[in-house]
Design a protein around this motif. Structure first.
Motif, PDB file in Angstrom:
ATOM      1  N   VAL A  11       2.125   3.031  19.583  1.00 13.38           N
ATOM      2  CA  VAL A  11       2.241   3.544  18.475  1.00 13.38           C
ATOM      3  C   VAL A  11       2.154   5.373  19.004  1.00 13.38           C
ATOM      4  O   VAL A  11       1.385   6.261  19.550  1.00 13.38           O
ATOM      5  N   VAL A  12       3.384   6.265  18.448  1.00 12.34           N
ATOM      6  CA  VAL A  12       3.516   6.874  18.807  1.00 12.34           C
ATOM      7  C   VAL A  12       3.606   8.302  17.545  1.00 12.34           C
ATOM      8  O   VAL A  12       3.709   9.586  18.154  1.00 12.34           O
ATOM      9  N   ARG A  13       3.835   8.055  16.357  1.00 12.01           N
ATOM     10  CA  ARG A  13       3.580   8.659  14.893  1.00 12.01           C
ATOM     11  C   ARG A  13       3.644   7.841  14.424  1.00 12.01           C
ATOM     12  O   ARG A  13       3.709   6.813  14.341  1.00 12.01           O
ATOM     13  N   GLU A  14       4.064   8.640  13.106  1.00 11.36           N
ATOM     14  CA  GLU A  14       2.705   7.783  11.459  1.00 11.36           C
ATOM     15  C   GLU A  14       3.839   8.774  10.272  1.00 11.36           C
ATOM     16  O   GLU A  14       4.057   9.614  10.438  1.00 11.36           O
ATOM     17  N   VAL A  15       4.674   7.624   9.156  1.00 12.27           N
ATOM     18  CA  VAL A  15       4.774   8.092   8.875  1.00 12.27           C
ATOM     19  C   VAL A  15       4.597   7.889   7.207  1.00 12.27           C
ATOM     20  O   VAL A  15       3.300   6.689   7.703  1.00 12.27           O
ATOM     21  N   PRO A  31       6.628  -1.388   9.631  1.00 12.33           N
ATOM     22  CA  PRO A  31       6.476  -0.863   7.824  1.00 12.33           C
ATOM     23  C   PRO A  31       4.936  -1.377   7.920  1.00 12.33           C
ATOM     24  O   PRO A  31       3.912  -1.389   7.863  1.00 12.33           O
ATOM     25  N   ARG A  32       4.461   0.063   7.208  1.00 13.32           N
ATOM     26  CA  ARG A  32       3.214   0.128   6.378  1.00 13.32           C
ATOM     27  C   ARG A  32       2.471  -0.683   5.852  1.00 13.32           C
ATOM     28  O   ARG A  32       0.855  -1.213   6.768  1.00 13.32           O
ATOM     29  N   LYS A  33       3.386  -2.461   5.367  1.00 15.64           N
ATOM     30  CA  LYS A  33       2.450  -3.728   4.685  1.00 15.64           C
ATOM     31  C   LYS A  33       2.476  -4.191   6.172  1.00 15.64           C
ATOM     32  O   LYS A  33       1.329  -5.132   5.953  1.00 15.64           O
ATOM     33  N   TYR A  34       2.879  -4.256   7.472  1.00 14.88           N
ATOM     34  CA  TYR A  34       2.276  -5.155   8.585  1.00 14.88           C
ATOM     35  C   TYR A  34       1.174  -4.304   9.080  1.00 14.88           C
ATOM     36  O   TYR A  34       1.107  -4.730  10.681  1.00 14.88           O
ATOM     37  N   VAL A  35       0.895  -2.916   8.952  1.00 15.62           N
ATOM     38  CA  VAL A  35      -0.088  -2.181  10.158  1.00 15.62           C
ATOM     39  C   VAL A  35      -2.143  -2.718  10.187  1.00 15.62           C
ATOM     40  O   VAL A  35      -2.403  -2.351   8.270  1.00 15.62           O
ATOM     41  N   GLU A  36      -2.144  -3.146  10.874  1.00 15.87           N
ATOM     42  CA  GLU A  36      -3.498  -3.323  10.676  1.00 15.87           C
ATOM     43  C   GLU A  36      -4.191  -2.196  10.207  1.00 15.87           C
ATOM     44  O   GLU A  36      -4.152  -0.728  11.119  1.00 15.87           O
ATOM     45  N   PRO A  37      -5.340  -1.877   9.296  1.00 11.33           N
ATOM     46  CA  PRO A  37      -6.446  -0.912   9.516  1.00 11.33           C
ATOM     47  C   PRO A  37      -6.896  -0.617  10.939  1.00 11.33           C
ATOM     48  O   PRO A  37      -7.401  -1.488  11.016  1.00 11.33           O
ATOM     49  N   GLY A  38      -7.035   0.892  10.356  1.00  5.56           N
ATOM     50  CA  GLY A  38      -7.704   1.533  11.817  1.00  5.56           C
ATOM     51  C   GLY A  38      -6.437   1.835  13.012  1.00  5.56           C
ATOM     52  O   GLY A  38      -7.300   2.584  13.451  1.00  5.56           O
ATOM     53  N   THR A  39      -5.677   1.668  12.564  1.00  2.00           N
ATOM     54  CA  THR A  39      -4.319   1.564  13.262  1.00  2.00           C
ATOM     55  C   THR A  39      -4.151   3.267  13.935  1.00  2.00           C
ATOM     56  O   THR A  39      -3.906   3.364  12.865  1.00  2.00           O
TER      57      THR A  39
END
Length: 276
Positions: A11-15, A31-39
């Motif tokens: 992971v290099v950046r967040e939007v 996409p946000r819906k596939y991001v595990e909490p705490g990543t």
């Protein structure tokens, strides 16, 4: 990075709409819906990489029904002028181009396909001409060996099977004693290796080895039956035998004979009695 497979990417950046991951082919979106909490930025995540509807590289943590280089039986979602679109477990359906079809398909049908990366377009596509992707090497096994059988297609003769994911075989209709569904995977056995390299198959072990294996199944059924008595015998219908024991009438008779020779059962035309 491998397109059409799982990759471990940083992971290099967040939007607002997700995370960007870095790869040799540039950054790609998870996409946000596939991001595990705490990543967090700097974490390495395992994702499947494919192309979205605009041909951009995109990541997901969903498990597709097949990856590039694999066979699968998939359901047709839609048919357009481009080809058939298959449900492979991801947000974007998998294209089966007309040139890769054996016949025209309709929504709701299932088809066995091979998933591959098209060299010209660099897109993941499917081919229903799955035989083209089998190994041309001689089958490495021998008659009697166990193998993993994937139900690929039903024909007038029987069922075409993928054997260990590399070779083609056939189970004749008169050798089938249970329902087979496209895409099912069963343990089977090599009955014969033909001169052309194709294989004759069986869902049951061959000969007396098979009978000995099924004799244990029959003995367990007798011990579980009331008073050690099963309403199955030499004159019973094949369908009744299969429904109760999951074996063919031929193998049932061999298993009966094996138990009788051991003095474990008494035989009657329409029942079998476990000796006390």
């Amino acid at each position: 990075m491998i397109l059409g497979d799982f990759n471990d990417l940083e992971v290099v950046r967040e939007v607002d709409f997700g995370l960007y991951l870095t790869s040799d082919d540039g950054d790609l979106l998870l996409p946000r819906k596939y991001v595990e909490p705490g990543t967090q930025i700097g974490d390495v995540v395992r994702v499947f990489v494919y192309r979205d509807s605009e041909d951009r590289l995109i990541a997901t943590n969903l498990e597709p029904f097949a990856r590039v280089g694999q066979f699968a039986a998939l359901t047709v979602r839609d048919v357009t002028s481009t080809g058939a679109f298959l449900d492979w477990g991801l947000e974007k359906d998998l294209l089966l181009p007309y040139r890769n079809q054996r016949r025209n398909l309709r929504p709701g049908e299932r088809a066995t396909v091979f998933v591959y990366l098209d060299d010209t377009s660099d897109r993941i596509v499917a081919s229903a001409k799955w035989e083209w992707f089998l190994s041309s090497d001689p089958f490495p096994g021998k008659v009697g060996d166990a193998a993993e059988l994937f139900v690929a297609e039903e024909t007038d003769l029987g069922y075409k099977m993928l054997v260990d994911g590399t070779h083609q075989g056939l189970i004749y209709h008169n050798e089938v004693f249970k329902p087979l569904r496209l895409g099912d995977v069963h343990t089977g056995y090599i009955r014969a290796i033909r001169p052309d390299g194709k294989l004759d198959l069986s869902l049951q072990q061959l000969g007396y080895d098979e009978a000995r294996a099924q004799a244990d199944t029959l003995l367990e059924a007798l011990r579980a039956a009331p008073d050690g008595r099963l309403p199955l015998g030499d004159k019973s219908l094949a369908d009744d035998v299969y429904r109760r024991l999951g074996m063919s009438k031929k193998i049932f008779k061999k298993a009966l004979g094996a138990l009788y020779k051991q003095g474990l059962v008494d035989l009657a035309p329409e029942h079998t009695q476990l000796r006390g």
